[in-house]
Design a protein around this motif. Sequence first.
Motif, PDB file in Angstrom:
ATOM      1  N   ASP A 456      32.627  75.169  66.233  1.00  0.00           N
ATOM      2  CA  ASP A 456      31.916  75.867  67.309  1.00  0.00           C
ATOM      3  C   ASP A 456      30.625  76.446  66.728  1.00  0.00           C
ATOM      4  O   ASP A 456      30.658  77.452  66.014  1.00  0.00           O
ATOM      5  CB  ASP A 456      32.821  76.965  67.867  1.00  0.00           C
ATOM      6  CG  ASP A 456      32.360  77.476  69.214  1.00  0.00           C
ATOM      7  OD1 ASP A 456      31.278  77.069  69.664  1.00  0.00           O
ATOM      8  OD2 ASP A 456      33.085  78.284  69.824  1.00  0.00           O
ATOM      9  N   VAL A 457      29.488  75.825  67.034  1.00  0.00           N
ATOM     10  CA  VAL A 457      28.221  76.168  66.383  1.00  0.00           C
ATOM     11  C   VAL A 457      27.460  77.210  67.207  1.00  0.00           C
ATOM     12  O   VAL A 457      27.191  77.005  68.393  1.00  0.00           O
ATOM     13  CB  VAL A 457      27.347  74.911  66.188  1.00  0.00           C
ATOM     14  CG1 VAL A 457      26.073  75.271  65.415  1.00  0.00           C
ATOM     15  CG2 VAL A 457      28.125  73.828  65.436  1.00  0.00           C
ATOM     16  N   GLN A 458      27.096  78.313  66.562  1.00  0.00           N
ATOM     17  CA  GLN A 458      26.272  79.350  67.197  1.00  0.00           C
ATOM     18  C   GLN A 458      24.820  79.112  66.745  1.00  0.00           C
ATOM     19  O   GLN A 458      24.274  79.844  65.920  1.00  0.00           O
ATOM     20  CB  GLN A 458      26.773  80.735  66.798  1.00  0.00           C
ATOM     21  CG  GLN A 458      28.272  80.934  66.947  1.00  0.00           C
ATOM     22  CD  GLN A 458      28.772  80.673  68.349  1.00  0.00           C
ATOM     23  OE1 GLN A 458      28.337  81.310  69.311  1.00  0.00           O
ATOM     24  NE2 GLN A 458      29.693  79.730  68.492  1.00  0.00           N
ATOM     25  N   TYR A 459      24.230  78.068  67.281  1.00  0.00           N
ATOM     26  CA  TYR A 459      22.922  77.598  66.821  1.00  0.00           C
ATOM     27  C   TYR A 459      21.814  78.614  67.109  1.00  0.00           C
ATOM     28  O   TYR A 459      22.007  79.583  67.867  1.00  0.00           O
ATOM     29  CB  TYR A 459      22.601  76.249  67.482  1.00  0.00           C
ATOM     30  CG  TYR A 459      22.748  76.245  68.995  1.00  0.00           C
ATOM     31  CD1 TYR A 459      21.752  76.745  69.817  1.00  0.00           C
ATOM     32  CD2 TYR A 459      23.895  75.725  69.596  1.00  0.00           C
ATOM     33  CE1 TYR A 459      21.874  76.739  71.189  1.00  0.00           C
ATOM     34  CE2 TYR A 459      24.031  75.714  70.978  1.00  0.00           C
ATOM     35  CZ  TYR A 459      23.029  76.223  71.768  1.00  0.00           C
ATOM     36  OH  TYR A 459      23.155  76.226  73.137  1.00  0.00           O
ATOM     37  N   GLY A 460      20.655  78.415  66.480  1.00  0.00           N
ATOM     38  CA  GLY A 460      19.516  79.299  66.702  1.00  0.00           C
ATOM     39  C   GLY A 460      19.225  79.441  68.184  1.00  0.00           C
ATOM     40  O   GLY A 460      19.122  78.449  68.895  1.00  0.00           O
ATOM     41  N   GLY A 461      19.042  80.682  68.643  1.00  0.00           N
ATOM     42  CA  GLY A 461      18.922  80.959  70.069  1.00  0.00           C
ATOM     43  C   GLY A 461      20.133  81.683  70.596  1.00  0.00           C
ATOM     44  O   GLY A 461      20.087  82.278  71.676  1.00  0.00           O
ATOM     45  N   SER A 462      21.228  81.661  69.832  1.00  0.00           N
ATOM     46  CA  SER A 462      22.459  82.336  70.257  1.00  0.00           C
ATOM     47  C   SER A 462      22.285  83.849  70.181  1.00  0.00           C
ATOM     48  O   SER A 462      21.542  84.373  69.349  1.00  0.00           O
ATOM     49  CB  SER A 462      23.631  81.917  69.366  1.00  0.00           C
ATOM     50  OG  SER A 462      23.854  80.522  69.427  1.00  0.00           O
ATOM     51  N   THR A 463      22.997  84.548  71.035  1.00  0.00           N
ATOM     52  CA  THR A 463      23.014  86.005  70.969  1.00  0.00           C
ATOM     53  C   THR A 463      24.042  86.454  69.929  1.00  0.00           C
ATOM     54  O   THR A 463      24.869  85.679  69.475  1.00  0.00           O
ATOM     55  CB  THR A 463      23.366  86.608  72.335  1.00  0.00           C
ATOM     56  OG1 THR A 463      24.620  86.062  72.782  1.00  0.00           O
ATOM     57  CG2 THR A 463      22.307  86.306  73.356  1.00  0.00           C
ATOM     58  N   GLY A 464      23.965  87.741  69.582  1.00  0.00           N
ATOM     59  CA  GLY A 464      24.913  88.305  68.633  1.00  0.00           C
ATOM     60  C   GLY A 464      24.358  88.493  67.242  1.00  0.00           C
ATOM     61  O   GLY A 464      25.005  89.117  66.401  1.00  0.00           O
TER      62      GLY A 464
END
Length: 653
Positions: A456-464
């Motif tokens: 599950d990738v939290q790629y650039g642009g993700s919040t947090g």
Amino acid sequence: MSHEPEQAPYGSWDSELAALDVARGAALPEWLDFVGEEVWWTEPLPHDGGRNALVRRGPDGAPQEVLPPGWNVRSGFDEYGARPWLPLSGRPGDGIVFTHWGDQRVHRWRPGSRPEPVSPAGPPDAVHRYGDFAVVGTEVWCVRQTVPTAARRDGSAGPRRELVALPLDGSAAEHPEAVRVLAAGHRFMTGPRVAPGGRKVAWLGWNHPDMPWDSTELMVADISPEGRVLPPVRMTGGGGRSVAQVDWATDGSDRLFAVTDPDGWWNLHEITPGGDVRNLCRRTEECAEALWRIGSRWFLPLRDGGIALLTGVGERRLVHLAPDGTQSVVDPEGPYTEWSSPATDGRRIAGVAAGPAHRPAVVLVDPGGKGAEILRAPAHEHTALSSTPFRRSYRAPGGEEVYAHVHPPHNPAYRGPDDELPPFLVLAHGGPTSRVPMIPHPHITYFTSRGIGVLDVQYGGSTGYGRAYRDRLRGGWGVVDVQDCATAVRGLIAEGLADPRRIAIRGASAGGWTAAASLIAEPELYRAAALHFPVLDADTWRLTTHDFESRYVETLIGGPPGNRDRYTQRSPVHGASSIRAPFALFQGAQDAICPPRQAEQLLERLDGSRTAHDYQVFEGEGHGFRRAETVAHTLRTELTLYGRVFGFTPAPE
């Protein structure tokens, strides 16, 4: 007696978690509030067409519907919805107000009676949508969206939003002139936050091309003795500063609090009457999420002058900020690292809580007490089947960190062959300005319990991870997200955790864009894909999607006049002829956010190619499938696809 796990090929493991169980278990409680001593919440019912019921804990501990049968407590505001209900007081007998999905009107309900409308029917040439309520005397104040039925795309006849007052006696249901318009001035607005003394009101507003995580303005106005909202003053925000939530202290002091990001992190601040901004809880952590749905809350003023706050980096823990500034994690020994939809009666706090080993449950805590009481346990939990996820970060070619959650294959009854690495499914979340919490989602367990790992990738642009991480995607959509997913996959392979010949990618909405673009950019990396109601052509999407996101691509890719080449180069439809990996494409027929035409354009570009694909359109479904049979069918279709491509035979359910 314990048994040795059976050795079997990855992907072929027999799992007790059926696709229908996933559909039922994936429906999360939300929009919590206290009604007297009780906590009520809304809960989707996939077995009942995805209807949102208002429920509470029944005498037997099971969820019990509050309203008469058939009512659907759900707002269509900005397509993604807004807070759809509010108790009229702290006493259950006074009832509630709520928005009914079927007609989008506001209704009042009191125990022992049927709900009655308090808002008028919409005019012949428009639809009214309501949400995010406050009770002021004998009126309910809220935000109203008016959507013309034939809006022109030049913006001159687009939707408008305004704060309105509806008499609680229902007089406006038959006499629309009884509705009072309180305030307007921005293209987009949240609902009103009225100070306890009734003398002031605050709200958030913003205009195109900004999204609420880019730049919002905090407005405050006095309320006259006659109940009129006087001309407002901008207190903070704007100019590239985002305010995610605003609320007043509950002690009648007119202290105003807001989550805003002048230092690059959404932190809790106090806004003085003169407009000064004071950080109350300085952290290199996020105390909010992207404001996709109006009325979302991440902090709660408490009766003792303290504040309950959700905060973390890539997670959301519940923290108590005492009046003297002391900070402490609520229920520190508990298993919960993710909280959402918090509510309070001034002392106790309820929320939807989850953790790496715990699916979301409705939980009640007392900051001064010990432990947490579970009011609504997860349905179809299958705890033994859940994989235990862990965090990873990988370095992109440019040196940037890329965050991801790894969910390894897990089933206590099975183990994989000694000479075989597992296949992996890459998840690209929607938004794209969003994130996915690191918890055992049922749709993840569906795959991991069958022997397929999930990345599950939290790629650039993700919040947090702060504004700088969010802003990595500005102008880079279709490049940064695609590269970050590939970086994470290659990092996983380098660790010896995944079979490099058996990688698939899955995405919904904006995640579907990333998944489709990945098939084109990385043809040797991904061998299959599942695209759920995706964005596929940026140029036509901005002209056909809803008002809220109609200029979103201007920050994600660039303004259209000078960036036509970017739109063409990055939109998956223009590279469709080069797709070779088999894919499944699922679309809701009534999707107003990513209309079916997006999918049809991709298929037209495939014409004549030999790429194997399966296109399915579901009547009655919109953006995000809600019906149990739809969710189950798409999961089974995906599993069959991966088995065919990766060379395993799925066990029958």
